[in-house]
Design a protein around this motif. Structure first.
Motif, mmCIF file in Angstrom:
data_model
loop_
_atom_site.group_PDB
_atom_site.id
_atom_site.type_symbol
_atom_site.label_atom_id
_atom_site.label_comp_id
_atom_site.label_asym_id
_atom_site.label_seq_id
_atom_site.Cartn_x
_atom_site.Cartn_y
_atom_site.Cartn_z
ATOM 1 N N GLN A 56 0.854 -1.184 0.000
ATOM 2 C CA GLN A 56 0.000 0.000 0.000
ATOM 3 C C GLN A 56 0.895 1.240 0.000
ATOM 4 O O GLN A 56 2.090 1.163 -0.240
ATOM 5 N N ALA B 124 -3.779 4.797 1.536
ATOM 6 C CA ALA B 124 -4.670 3.803 2.147
ATOM 7 C C ALA B 124 -5.488 4.411 3.283
ATOM 8 O O ALA B 124 -6.585 3.929 3.594
ATOM 9 N N LEU C 269 -9.555 -7.307 -1.905
ATOM 10 C CA LEU C 269 -9.561 -5.869 -2.199
ATOM 11 C C LEU C 269 -10.024 -5.676 -3.641
ATOM 12 O O LEU C 269 -9.347 -6.105 -4.576
ATOM 13 N N GLN D 282 -10.424 -0.188 -5.719
ATOM 14 C CA GLN D 282 -9.668 0.283 -4.567
ATOM 15 C C GLN D 282 -8.188 -0.083 -4.669
ATOM 16 O O GLN D 282 -7.332 0.621 -4.134
ATOM 17 N N TRP E 231 -7.991 -5.994 4.303
ATOM 18 C CA TRP E 231 -7.755 -4.602 3.922
ATOM 19 C C TRP E 231 -8.670 -3.664 4.701
ATOM 20 O O TRP E 231 -9.580 -3.036 4.168
ATOM 21 N N GLU F 243 -9.173 0.373 3.864
ATOM 22 C CA GLU F 243 -9.939 0.651 2.650
ATOM 23 C C GLU F 243 -11.376 0.131 2.750
ATOM 24 O O GLU F 243 -12.310 0.792 2.288
ATOM 25 N N ARG F 244 -11.563 -1.043 3.346
ATOM 26 C CA ARG F 244 -12.865 -1.693 3.326
ATOM 27 C C ARG F 244 -13.775 -1.296 4.482
ATOM 28 O O ARG F 244 -14.988 -1.377 4.372
#
Length: 297
Positions: free
Chosen positions: A37, A41, A177, A181, A278, A281-282
């Motif tokens: 990343q 991120a 992911l 993204q 992740w 991001e998630r």
């Protein structure tokens, strides 16, 4: 801040949020990214922390910042990574920060909290268990089945060539992911050269875990000085800590996640989320909530 320096290396950093609140400096949250990343991120998590009144510093770490990407594997020891964070804290002007790390950034965060606890007000780690819990799970909990790639990454030049241009299919899709993204990372790490620094973290792993057991990396000044710390990474973390783990994480399993509590003697909270690896991001809302609850607690 746009950059900070240590030992001739220049690190890129995103500095966002308030810089003065009611005549006083706001509290600082340092956000450490993982592999593969970069500081972006943390964008959504950082926005939420800024809205709550906190200044956030998200660096591109060693091997990711173009001005801080040495070629030697030895340059990626945990001692160096911890000292980089100490230098960032010093550059921020804060005496203490709220430290957050994900994946490899989580491993660094555990080490900073262990060896420089006076600089860490609170600790929040995402995905990555305490290193000693991880070692235990490798021997007793079947973690080795999920961590086979760490051994593969020890090979010279081959891992970079195998992953370059294939990160989406070989890493991001299997671990959950989505392409939209992952796209910034896929584009940034599209060549073997761009992956060399990040993969060097893995190559330095064995030496990192063995090499900082009796000395304090970076000192409180982040200059590379050392003093006795006693006990190495097996010593418990004393600062208030929250550990956030995804139940569907394909890389970091349940055994190490549950074992982590044994290596924290400060106030501790374990948060399980119904998601994979992740987390920034998630699940930015839940991550920001966990950080804020730890800070305010």
């Amino acid at each position: 801040m746009h950059t900070f320096e240590r030992d001739g290396l220049v690190f890129d950093v995103t500095d966002s949020g308030p810089h003065e609140t009611s005549g006083s400096d706001p509290e600082v949250v340092v956000l450490l990214h993982g592999f593969p990343q970069d500081r972006t991120a943390w964008k959504e998590v950082s926005d939420r922390l800024n809205a709550a009144g906190y200044r956030t510093l998200a660096p591109d770490q060693r091997g990711y910042s173009p001005g801080a990407s040495p070629t030697a594997v030895s340059a990626y020891s945990m001692r160096a990574l911890v000292a980089d964070v100490a230098a960032l804290i010093n550059a921020s002007g804060a005496q203490q920060v709220h430290l957050v790390g994900h994946d490899w950034g989580g491993a660094v965060a555990w080490a900073v909290a262990t060896f420089l606890p006076e600089r860490v007000a609170t600790l929040t780690v995402l995905s990555t268990p305490h290193p000693t819990a991880m070692q235990w799970a490798m021997r007793h909990g079947g973690q080795w089945k999920n961590s086979w790639y760490m051994g593969a990454f020890q090979l010279p030049w081959l891992p970079e060539r195998a992953l370059a241009g294939r990160l989406q299919e070989r890493l991001f899709t299997p671990s959950g992911l989505p392409a939209e993204q992952a796209r910034p990372y896929v584009e940034r790490f599209a060549t073997p050269e761009s992956l060399r620094g990040p993969i060097n973290w893995y190559r330095a792993l064995a030496k990192s875990m063995l090499g900082i057991g009796s000395r304090k990396p970076g000192g409180t000044g982040g200059t590379g000085s050392s003093s006795s710390s006693g006990g190495g990474m097996s010593q418990p973390v004393q600062v208030p800590t929250t550990y956030v783990w995804g139940l569907k994480d394909v890389a970091l399993g349940e055994a190490a996640a549950n074992k982590t509590a044994e290596y924290v003697t400060g106030p501790y909270r374990f948060v399980e989320l119904e998601v994979g690896h992740w987390l920034p991001e998630r699940r930015p809302d839940e991550v920001a909530d966990a950080i804020l609850e730890r800070i305010r607690g």
